[in-house]
Motif scaffolding. Sequence first.
Motif, PDB file in Angstrom:
ATOM      1  N   SER A 127       0.829  -1.198   0.000  1.00  0.00           N
ATOM      2  CA  SER A 127       0.000   0.000   0.000  1.00  0.00           C
ATOM      3  C   SER A 127       0.864   1.249   0.000  1.00  0.00           C
ATOM      4  O   SER A 127       1.854   1.342   0.736  1.00  0.00           O
ATOM      5  N   ARG A 172      -1.927   4.630  -4.906  1.00  0.00           N
ATOM      6  CA  ARG A 172      -3.219   5.285  -5.125  1.00  0.00           C
ATOM      7  C   ARG A 172      -3.031   6.806  -5.071  1.00  0.00           C
ATOM      8  O   ARG A 172      -2.294   7.303  -4.222  1.00  0.00           O
ATOM      9  N   PRO A 228      -4.916   2.780   4.197  1.00  0.00           N
ATOM     10  CA  PRO A 228      -4.825   1.553   3.399  1.00  0.00           C
ATOM     11  C   PRO A 228      -6.156   0.811   3.269  1.00  0.00           C
ATOM     12  O   PRO A 228      -6.362   0.062   2.314  1.00  0.00           O
ATOM     13  N   GLY A 231      -8.427   0.955  -0.058  1.00  0.00           N
ATOM     14  CA  GLY A 231      -7.588   0.435  -1.121  1.00  0.00           C
ATOM     15  C   GLY A 231      -8.221   0.419  -2.501  1.00  0.00           C
ATOM     16  O   GLY A 231      -7.514   0.329  -3.501  1.00  0.00           O
TER      17      GLY A 231
END
Length: 260
Positions: A127, A172, A228, A231
């Motif tokens: 992550s 991300r 995280p 996700g």
Amino acid sequence: MSTGPLAGLAVLVTGGASGIGAATADRFAAEGARVVVLDRDTAADHRTVRADLSDDASVRAAVETAVGHLGALDVLVNNAGVGAVGDVGANDDEEWHRVYDVNVVGLVRTTRAALPHLRRAAAERGSAAVVNTCSIAAWTGLPQRALYSATKGAVQALTLAMAADHLADGIRVNCVNPGTADTPWVQRLLDASADPAAERAALQARQPTGRLVSAEEVAHAIVHLADPRSGATTGTVLAVDGGMHGLRVPARPPGEGTSS
């Protein structure tokens, strides 16, 4: 050892000495994360590493120092920025270059320096996240904010491009679009006006909720996007604006509810 839902997470927040950045750093820390702040003002917070976002060497050195303190980097929050007032003819070329250099290219410099560490975090821990602080000005026309709005429009578009580019890296990328927030920068604008109380009332009135957004509310959204556990969330633009972007209703007077 830190405890909390984000215990062990290593976080870097730019522009974290005051306002939204400070509230974000505090929120991450309260949830157990380890936090370092990049800012020009190193007196405001013991977690701060000095950085000038307009200078690439300064940014690279500061990011390496921050990662040295943290031992890793899981989350980058690109929050630092400067404001500008006026219509499209109000600011000269030098000011356009200065504001773009901090609000857009400064974000690029910091992310570029952080990418190797974020890629490593994604590979080793599954992550990594970047959250950019954008603005309601990216998608709603505001008077006397031409230059500022242009930079925030660029940040929003850049967020989506980064999200696409770094899917394969496991990083991300999202952004928050705050409405007018009750921060030191907004207060300085109010103080410079002819009637600060009337100007504040006008800013509150244009929010459907009838009040300014708090720095803590924006911080909550940033931490949520970086968590995280979010996700499946990437390439998202999250409004934290009291309904300003999506609603077309007048603000109700305080205490007034819906009629039955």
